[in-house]
Scaffold this motif. Structure first.
Motif, PDB file in Angstrom:
ATOM      1  N   SER A 123       0.838  -1.201   0.000  1.00 10.55           N
ATOM      2  CA  SER A 123       0.000   0.000   0.000  1.00 10.55           C
ATOM      3  C   SER A 123       0.874   1.252   0.000  1.00 10.55           C
ATOM      4  CB  SER A 123      -0.923   0.012   1.211  1.00 10.55           C
ATOM      5  OG  SER A 123      -0.205   0.392   2.365  1.00 10.55           O
ATOM      6  N   TYR A 124       2.091   1.084   0.466  1.00  6.55           N
ATOM      7  CA  TYR A 124       3.012   2.207   0.469  1.00  6.55           C
ATOM      8  C   TYR A 124       3.354   2.630  -0.965  1.00  6.55           C
ATOM      9  CZ  TYR A 124       7.511   4.584   0.687  1.00  6.55           C
ATOM     10  OH  TYR A 124       8.546   5.466   0.513  1.00  6.55           O
ATOM     11  N   ILE A 125       3.314   1.678  -1.853  1.00  2.54           N
ATOM     12  CA  ILE A 125       3.574   1.956  -3.268  1.00  2.54           C
ATOM     13  C   ILE A 125       2.438   2.777  -3.866  1.00  2.54           C
ATOM     14  CG2 ILE A 125       3.865   0.879  -5.547  1.00  2.54           C
ATOM     15  CD1 ILE A 125       6.175   0.338  -3.779  1.00  2.54           C
ATOM     16  N   GLY A 126       1.254   2.554  -3.371  1.00  4.08           N
ATOM     17  CA  GLY A 126       0.061   3.185  -3.941  1.00  4.08           C
ATOM     18  C   GLY A 126      -0.973   2.101  -4.202  1.00  4.08           C
ATOM     19  N   GLU A 127      -2.097   2.483  -4.738  1.00  4.69           N
ATOM     20  CA  GLU A 127      -3.144   1.488  -4.996  1.00  4.69           C
ATOM     21  C   GLU A 127      -2.869   0.790  -6.309  1.00  4.69           C
ATOM     22  OE1 GLU A 127      -7.241   2.158  -4.673  1.00  4.69           O
ATOM     23  OE2 GLU A 127      -7.104   3.400  -2.889  1.00  4.69           O
ATOM     24  N   VAL A 128      -2.431  -0.443  -6.222  1.00  7.75           N
ATOM     25  CA  VAL A 128      -2.111  -1.157  -7.450  1.00  7.75           C
ATOM     26  C   VAL A 128      -2.892  -2.465  -7.567  1.00  7.75           C
ATOM     27  CG1 VAL A 128       0.191  -0.217  -7.758  1.00  7.75           C
ATOM     28  CG2 VAL A 128      -0.149  -2.191  -6.294  1.00  7.75           C
ATOM     29  N   GLY A 129      -3.613  -2.834  -6.513  1.00  9.06           N
ATOM     30  CA  GLY A 129      -4.355  -4.088  -6.554  1.00  9.06           C
ATOM     31  C   GLY A 129      -5.775  -3.868  -7.048  1.00  9.06           C
ATOM     32  N   ASN A 130      -6.417  -4.950  -7.407  1.00 11.74           N
ATOM     33  CA  ASN A 130      -7.834  -4.864  -7.760  1.00 11.74           C
ATOM     34  C   ASN A 130      -8.646  -5.162  -6.513  1.00 11.74           C
ATOM     35  OD1 ASN A 130      -6.953  -4.607 -10.442  1.00 11.74           O
ATOM     36  ND2 ASN A 130      -6.776  -6.835 -10.551  1.00 11.74           N
ATOM     37  N   TRP A 131      -9.373  -4.173  -6.049  1.00 15.31           N
ATOM     38  CA  TRP A 131     -10.204  -4.363  -4.873  1.00 15.31           C
ATOM     39  C   TRP A 131     -10.983  -5.664  -5.020  1.00 15.31           C
ATOM     40  CZ3 TRP A 131     -11.178  -2.110  -0.228  1.00 15.31           C
ATOM     41  CH2 TRP A 131     -10.477  -0.924   0.029  1.00 15.31           C
ATOM     42  N   GLY A 132     -10.874  -6.488  -4.007  1.00 14.46           N
ATOM     43  CA  GLY A 132     -11.667  -7.715  -4.026  1.00 14.46           C
ATOM     44  C   GLY A 132     -10.960  -8.869  -4.691  1.00 14.46           C
ATOM     45  N   ALA A 133     -10.371  -8.636  -5.837  1.00 16.29           N
ATOM     46  CA  ALA A 133      -9.548  -9.675  -6.460  1.00 16.29           C
ATOM     47  C   ALA A 133      -8.090  -9.287  -6.244  1.00 16.29           C
ATOM     48  CB  ALA A 133      -9.868  -9.763  -7.937  1.00 16.29           C
ATOM     49  N   GLY A 134      -7.195 -10.226  -6.374  1.00 15.73           N
ATOM     50  CA  GLY A 134      -5.794  -9.997  -6.014  1.00 15.73           C
ATOM     51  C   GLY A 134      -5.078  -8.936  -6.829  1.00 15.73           C
ATOM     52  N   TYR A 135      -3.805  -9.125  -7.016  1.00 14.01           N
ATOM     53  CA  TYR A 135      -2.976  -8.203  -7.780  1.00 14.01           C
ATOM     54  C   TYR A 135      -2.661  -8.807  -9.148  1.00 14.01           C
ATOM     55  CZ  TYR A 135      -2.077  -6.321  -3.119  1.00 14.01           C
ATOM     56  OH  TYR A 135      -2.201  -5.806  -1.859  1.00 14.01           O
ATOM     57  N   GLU A 136      -2.585  -7.958 -10.148  1.00 14.60           N
ATOM     58  CA  GLU A 136      -2.055  -8.406 -11.431  1.00 14.60           C
ATOM     59  C   GLU A 136      -0.541  -8.443 -11.300  1.00 14.60           C
ATOM     60  OE1 GLU A 136      -3.420  -6.168 -14.855  1.00 14.60           O
ATOM     61  OE2 GLU A 136      -5.283  -5.781 -13.769  1.00 14.60           O
ATOM     62  N   VAL A 137       0.036  -9.585 -11.583  1.00  8.67           N
ATOM     63  CA  VAL A 137       1.471  -9.764 -11.389  1.00  8.67           C
ATOM     64  C   VAL A 137       2.254  -8.691 -12.133  1.00  8.67           C
ATOM     65  CG1 VAL A 137       3.427 -11.293 -11.794  1.00  8.67           C
ATOM     66  CG2 VAL A 137       1.270 -12.231 -10.994  1.00  8.67           C
ATOM     67  N   ALA A 138       1.953  -8.532 -13.416  1.00  9.70           N
ATOM     68  CA  ALA A 138       2.728  -7.602 -14.233  1.00  9.70           C
ATOM     69  C   ALA A 138       2.628  -6.179 -13.699  1.00  9.70           C
ATOM     70  CB  ALA A 138       2.253  -7.654 -15.681  1.00  9.70           C
ATOM     71  N   ARG A 139       1.410  -5.806 -13.344  1.00 12.53           N
ATOM     72  CA  ARG A 139       1.202  -4.429 -12.909  1.00 12.53           C
ATOM     73  C   ARG A 139       1.903  -4.160 -11.586  1.00 12.53           C
ATOM     74  NH1 ARG A 139      -4.470  -2.373 -11.361  1.00 12.53           N
ATOM     75  NH2 ARG A 139      -4.071  -0.254 -10.616  1.00 12.53           N
ATOM     76  N   LEU A 140       1.740  -5.085 -10.642  1.00 14.04           N
ATOM     77  CA  LEU A 140       2.386  -4.910  -9.343  1.00 14.04           C
ATOM     78  C   LEU A 140       3.903  -4.859  -9.502  1.00 14.04           C
ATOM     79  CD1 LEU A 140       2.300  -4.709  -6.322  1.00 14.04           C
ATOM     80  CD2 LEU A 140       2.104  -7.187  -6.174  1.00 14.04           C
TER      81      LEU A 140
END
Lengths: 202, 202
Positions: free
Chosen positions: B43-60
């Motif tokens: 979260s320190y990086i900023g909002e990069v996850g999809n609320w409710g579903a996990g993180y996109e590997v590439a994007r994170l």
DNA sequence: TTTGTGTTGTGAAAAAAATAACAGTCACGA
DNA sequence: TCGTGACTGTTATTTTTTTCACAACACAAA
């Protein structure tokens, strides 16, 4: 209490230099730490200083060594005799600590027979047996990342209680009483890189 | 923020495995960390996850890489081409990270001429000049302890901003903006030894 | 549609570590 | 003998880190 280990080594140096007493301030200076912190750590050992005057080097060293078990030397081994593994095996003999290198392992039997070393070398499949026989307590893992977990399992099976994993692989120790340190050079350099980035972004 | 560096490397692996999304729980499992901690770090990086579903590997991965500057590769060097230094030089090329090995240094000119290496080697007295010319930002120090501080000074003089000191000597960086990591194998093994001792004394 | 499960991001509570402050003690010199 | 300066060990305070809890949200199944 990582700091006390550093203090211990510094005390060895001081003793070699002929120093008889030191103050917490002096220790802090040489270790780039502040004296408050050191005094607190040392107080955990017990009262070993002379009120008003500093610490006797010999006495403090012995006290730390006793508490942390740094006087006794545990048997250690290196698994994975690639460039890095061999270098560490040699290096560890030149810079001694609370351990003695007692064996080297590699899965390549050719290597075992060809390599010259001052410690006995064994094929990897003998890890559990040899570890048990030689009472090896510490192990440095320098195998390819894909083999790290398997090697760790073998080591733990043999009764090792401390693992120093130098592969980029994140591994787990099969038993909870086994201590594991992950130490990857790539990660360390990446960390520095990140620190620099964050710093210059200010 | 050491953990984010680990996450970054794990994300690279996941990407190679063809993974498209991950949850913080999954990340935590593979890194032996709890998910709360990771989420807070991310979260320190900023909002990069999809609320409710996990993180996109590439994007994170990209987000972390950008914030921590791990995408760009900084030039690095190794000073002290003993067994350990040479091993690290090779090792770092096989396990790449946010850096590229760009040079090696040693005070022994014979070695420079004899050794074969895929990176250019220079005598130690040229450190400031070469570091500046090749824009080297990171350095690994694997010289004998007694030479560590001098080498560090030369490196800093050349403009290095990150030092990885692998000697048992405790050194200081001449400038405050230079990051320094002391990483001594002996100490790491001593630490494990101490942990074992404290544990078994319970 | 609705319900249930799993997920993120964040705010609050708890724990741990670093920092500061200080009382008590000693050594040394005047 | 007495005072001064330096030091230890411990207590208090602040800061940082970790842990926990939960609201907001997505997705799949019924």
């Amino acid at each position: 209490m990582a700091r006390l280990c550093l203090v211990y080594r510094l005390l060895e140096e001081l003793q070699a230099e002929g120093c008889v007493t030191v103050s917490s301030t002096q220790l802090g200076e040489r270790l780039s730490m502040n004296s408050h912190n050191l005094r607190k750590d040392i107080s955990y050992i017990g009262e070993v200083g002379n009120w008003g005057a500093g610490y006797e080097v010999a006495r403090l060293k012995q006290a730390i060594g006793e508490k942390l078990g740094l006087a006794r030397r545990r048997a250690a081994c290196v698994v994975g005799l690639g460039d890095l593994g061999r270098a560490i095996l040699d290096h560890a003999q030149r810079h001694p600590g609370a351990f003695v290198m007692a064996a080297g392992f590699d899965s390549n039997i050719n290597k075992i027979e060809t390599l010259k070393s001052s410690v006995p070398l064994f094929p990897a499949y003998q890890i559990p047996e040899v570890v048990r026989r030689l009472r090896i307590e510490l192990a440095v893992i320098t195998v390819p990342p894909s083999a790290a977990q398997k090697v760790a399992d073998l080591l733990v099976e043999g009764g090792v209680c401390g693992l120093l994993n130098m592969t980029p692989a994140v591994i787990k120790a099969a038993r909870p009483e086994v201590f594991l340190t992950n130490l990857c050079l790539t990660d360390e350099l990446n960390m520095l890189s990140a620190l620099i980035t964050l710093n210059t972004k200010l």
